[in-house]
Design a protein around this motif. Structure first.
Motif, short mmCIF file in Angstrom:
data_model
loop_
_atom_site.label_atom_id
_atom_site.label_comp_id
_atom_site.label_asym_id
_atom_site.label_seq_id
_atom_site.Cartn_x
_atom_site.Cartn_y
_atom_site.Cartn_z
N ASP A 1 3.35 61.40 34.96
CA ASP A 1 4.59 62.36 35.27
C ASP A 1 4.88 63.50 34.93
N LYS A 2 4.51 63.31 33.93
CA LYS A 2 4.43 64.81 33.12
C LYS A 2 6.14 65.83 32.40
N THR A 3 6.10 64.24 32.20
CA THR A 3 8.19 63.86 32.22
C THR A 3 8.17 63.08 30.00
N PRO A 4 9.87 64.10 29.73
CA PRO A 4 10.04 63.48 28.52
C PRO A 4 9.58 61.76 29.19
N PHE A 5 9.00 62.38 27.67
CA PHE A 5 8.89 60.11 27.00
C PHE A 5 10.08 59.52 27.43
N ASP A 6 10.32 58.49 27.50
CA ASP A 6 12.05 57.98 28.23
C ASP A 6 11.96 56.34 26.93
N TYR A 7 12.64 56.76 25.79
CA TYR A 7 12.84 56.15 24.17
C TYR A 7 14.13 55.50 24.80
N ASP A 8 14.90 55.73 26.20
CA ASP A 8 16.37 54.94 26.37
C ASP A 8 15.88 53.05 27.60
N THR A 9 14.70 53.34 27.76
CA THR A 9 14.20 51.99 28.33
C THR A 9 13.55 51.20 27.71
N GLU A 10 14.79 50.22 27.81
CA GLU A 10 14.44 48.92 26.85
C GLU A 10 12.90 47.94 27.36
N ILE A 11 12.05 48.04 26.42
CA ILE A 11 10.49 47.52 26.80
C ILE A 11 10.86 45.67 26.12
N GLU A 12 10.39 44.74 26.68
CA GLU A 12 9.93 43.90 26.54
C GLU A 12 9.58 43.89 24.53
N GLY A 13 8.27 44.49 25.05
CA GLY A 13 7.49 44.21 23.68
C GLY A 13 8.02 44.16 22.33
N ILE A 14 9.67 45.66 22.55
CA ILE A 14 9.67 45.78 20.27
C ILE A 14 11.44 45.81 20.95
N ARG A 15 12.58 44.97 20.39
CA ARG A 15 13.62 45.28 20.91
C ARG A 15 14.86 44.70 19.55
N ALA A 16 15.25 45.59 19.49
CA ALA A 16 16.73 44.97 18.71
C ALA A 16 17.65 43.98 19.73
N LEU A 17 17.31 42.57 18.94
CA LEU A 17 17.93 41.40 19.11
C LEU A 17 19.90 41.58 19.04
N ASP A 18 19.99 42.07 17.73
CA ASP A 18 21.24 42.64 17.60
C ASP A 18 21.31 43.82 16.28
N ARG A 19 21.91 44.37 15.36
CA ARG A 19 21.39 45.16 14.65
C ARG A 19 20.61 45.04 13.69
N HIS A 20 20.93 43.66 12.91
CA HIS A 20 19.63 43.88 11.97
C HIS A 20 19.09 42.96 12.47
N THR A 21 18.33 42.06 13.13
CA THR A 21 17.03 41.82 14.11
C THR A 21 16.63 42.64 15.30
N LEU A 22 15.21 42.46 14.60
CA LEU A 22 14.10 42.94 15.13
C LEU A 22 13.11 42.18 16.33
N GLN A 23 12.68 42.26 17.44
CA GLN A 23 11.40 40.84 18.15
C GLN A 23 10.46 41.98 18.14
N PHE A 24 9.46 40.83 18.19
CA PHE A 24 7.87 41.92 19.00
C PHE A 24 7.37 40.62 19.70
N ARG A 25 7.18 41.42 21.30
CA ARG A 25 6.07 40.01 21.60
C ARG A 25 5.84 41.06 21.98
N LEU A 26 3.93 39.86 21.86
CA LEU A 26 2.66 40.82 22.18
C LEU A 26 1.62 40.02 23.21
N ALA A 27 1.20 41.22 23.89
CA ALA A 27 0.49 40.57 24.90
C ALA A 27 -0.25 38.81 24.80
#
Length: 626
Positions: A182-208
């Motif tokens: 789309d030649k648009t700025p990269f969307d940093y704000d959309t949450e994705i399943e693969g890397i999420r902050a579950l809370d302030r100090h917890t990080l989770q990766f989901r891999l294919a």
């Protein structure tokens, strides 16, 4: 190099003693600073007395300090000490041990290595920066989410994006494709399943797919270190000049391609020396006993000069302007480490030797899209094989490298998974007769009698080889040109600064280039990536594309280490040997020297970190100067 390019000289050695150490070099061979004028590497104001400062030199210029935009060793050495990864390599353990860094304990692993959950230590803060307006900025899980996404933003043109794609993080590729389409700025704000902050100090990766060695990726803090979004957005296209992390050091001064100064990060968390060497490692045990419990970092400053020419770099160490000779120049190796032992004159000065077979490989790569040396047809493969057979690696080792290397058979690095010292590649032979026969058979012959071969269609055959303008590179150029001359192949050498050659290589503009790859992880997968089709234009500088090789690569990523994975590696090695997109030259033996006042130095095998684990005794240095 400018007069302000490196730290000041401290009590230069008497001229007679210095010349004896050098083996009676003529006075005209000395840099101006050692022949009477102020030293080129030593004119800026130094630190205050008592400051613990480590001074040494890079032999090649850095490119910058934004983890998402760099790939070279020198820039990554700096970022490894500015940014924090989730995990780290134990400084003394051999071959390696991975430990928590800003993470709390080991990751929670589930779903056959597809889900990884990491908890962060609370209370860690970034180094001060005007962007934070005087307020402490705590490290949170979202900083790692943002840092990861930056590698996929097309604006950053990250050379490491293929490595990050390799991890198979769910949803991230779709965000990148959308920005490209789309030649648009990269969307940093959309949450994705693969890397999420579950809370302030917890990080989770989901891999294919299963990624049994994902922990090694999480330990690469020099790339995957936490960055603050507001810093990146504030500095914009100047972010390469403004690294702000939570690591032990912060950037204090940078004169591009000349001088880098880092200072202790006052906000660095309380961390004590806790390295765990192997029980049978006497040297490591002695270091650990001496430094255990010391607060890190022990150094106040690290000052780095960029000195591409070997002689002034070496003389600066001998004259005590540098505390560390990181990889003794090859020109002086035989006098420094005759028969692999430190020369008596250096040992009497209390200088320490640190010698290892580096987990690296040097190689020539061929641009597989180049109309002359590229392609997969029989005549193109024959040309690359002939060039390989005409390359006298052993002569390179004994002359230019002064015996400080062993022949490389493949991309697998010593000490890494899958390395077999008994493995032999057919392309490692030096056989000019076979090279000539191959060229003759496939029509690369001298048609006009000028002594140089033409292409099968009669058009000129000129190999364009990229190089650098320093003396060592010229030595390599000379020996390789003689190799090519001997089989009737005309070689033209085009010298340029290393960062510029790297840019041209990524753009597919170089025909042939020699460079080295140092392993950043014990796993073989990143080494294989430099020929992985989807990585073309990034890590895959040759732009090699082979469906079976790519399939082997993909399968190996998901397998745990074991016989099945090893069999796939051996098949991949056979494909590379058959098509010759690269000619492997050597694995380097590196010799580091330390002044007697440097304490606790050990070259890291993986991870690029060592500054915070080193101490310098200012009193002993001052006494030696007096």
């Amino acid at each position: 190099m400018s007069a302000a390019g490196a730290p000041p000289a401290e009590a230069p050695l008497p001229r007679r003693r210095l010349l004896a150490s050098l083996g009676a070099l003529p006075l005209s061979a000395l840099p101006l600073g050692l022949a009477g004028a102020p030293a080129a590497a030593a004119a800026s104001e130094g630190p205050a007395a008592g400051t613990r400062v480590l001074r040494y030199a890079f032999r090649t210029a850095e490119t910058g300090f934004d983890p998402a935009q760099i790939s070279d060793l020198y820039s990554r050495t700096v970022t490894a000490h500015v940014f924090d990864g989730l995990y780290k390599y134990d400084h003394l353990a051999r071959p390696y041990r991975i430990k928590p860094n800003v993470a709390v304990g080991e990751p929670e692993i589930a779903d056959d290595f597809r889900r990884w959950t990491v908890r962060l230590q609370p209370g860690i803060v970034f180094a001060d920066d005007p962007v934070f307006r005087g307020r402490p900025r705590e490290l949170v899980a979202q900083d790692f989410v943002y840092a990861f996404k930056r590698f996929f933003d097309p604006v950053n043109k990250s050379p490491s994006v293929s490595n990050f794609l390799d991890q198979g993080v769910l949803g991230i590729e779709a965000l990148r494709e959308k920005a490209l389409r789309d030649k648009t700025p990269f969307d940093y704000d959309t949450e994705i399943e693969g890397i999420r902050a579950l809370d302030r100090h917890t990080l989770q990766f989901r891999l294919a797919q299963p990624r049994p060695r994902f922990l090694m990726f999480l330990a690469e803090g020099n790339l995957f270190g936490a960055v603050a979004r507001e810093v990146v957005e504030a500095y914009g296209d100047k972010i390469m000049e403004h690294p702000v992390g939570t690591g032990p050091f912060r950037l204090a001064e940078w004169r591009r391609s000349s001088r880098i100064v880092l200072e202790r990060n006052p906000n660095f968390r309380e961390l004590r020396y806790d390295a765990e060497p192997n029980p049978d490692d006497a040297e490591g045990q002695a270091i650990a006993a001496r430094l255990r419990g010391r607060r890190l970092p022990m150094l106040d400053r690290v000052e780095i000069a960029i000195i591409e020419e070997s002689q002034p770099r070496w003389l600066s160490f001998l004259n005590a302007q540098f505390d560390l000779a990181y990889d003794v120049p090859l020109e002086f190796a035989q006098s420094v480490v005759p028969n692999g032992r430190l020369a008596p004159n250096l040992a009497r000065r209390g200088i320490g030797l640190h010698r290892i077979l580096n987990p690296d490989r040097t190689l020539y790569y061929f641009n597989m899209e180049d109309p002359l040396v590229g392609g997969y047809g029989a005549e193109k493969v024959a040309l690359r094989r002939a060039i390989s057979l005409a390359t006298d690696v052993q002569r390179e080792i004994t002359t230019v490298r002064r015996g400080q290397a062993v022949p490389a058979q493949s991309v697998v690095a010593p000490g890494g998974w899958g390395y077999d010292p008994a493995y032999k590649s057919p392309n490692s032979d030096y056989d000019p007769a076979r090279a000539k026969a191959l060229l003759d058979t496939y029509g690369y012959v001298d048609r006009d009698g000028d002594g140089w071969r033409e292409q099968p269609d009669g058009s000129p055959l000129v190999l364009q080889y990229a190089s650098q303008p320093d003396a060592l590179s010229r030595s390599f150029d000379e020996i390789w040109k003689k190799n090519m001359d001997a089989v009737g192949l005309r070689l033209q050498i085009r010298a340029g600064q290393w960062p510029e050659q790297l840019k041209a290589a990524r753009a597919g503009q170089l025909m042939i280039w020699q460079l080295g790859y140092t392993a950043s992880t014990p796993d073989v997968q990143p080494g294989l990536e430099i020929l992985y089709g989807p990585a073309a234009g990034g890590q895959n500088l040759p732009r090699f594309r082979h469906p079976r090789y790519d399939a082997l690569y993909d399968r190996m990523r998901a397998l745990p280490d074991g016989p099945e994975r090893l069999a796939l590696l051996r098949e991949a090695q056979k494909i590379v040997a058959a098509y010759v997109p690269q000619k492997y030259n050597v694995h380097r033996i590196v010799n580091d020297l330390t002044q007697p006042w440097v304490i606790g130095y050990r070259r890291p095998l993986f991870g690029n970190q060592f500054w915070q684990y080193v101490d310098v005794d200012p009193a002993r240095r001052a006494a030696a100067a007096g």
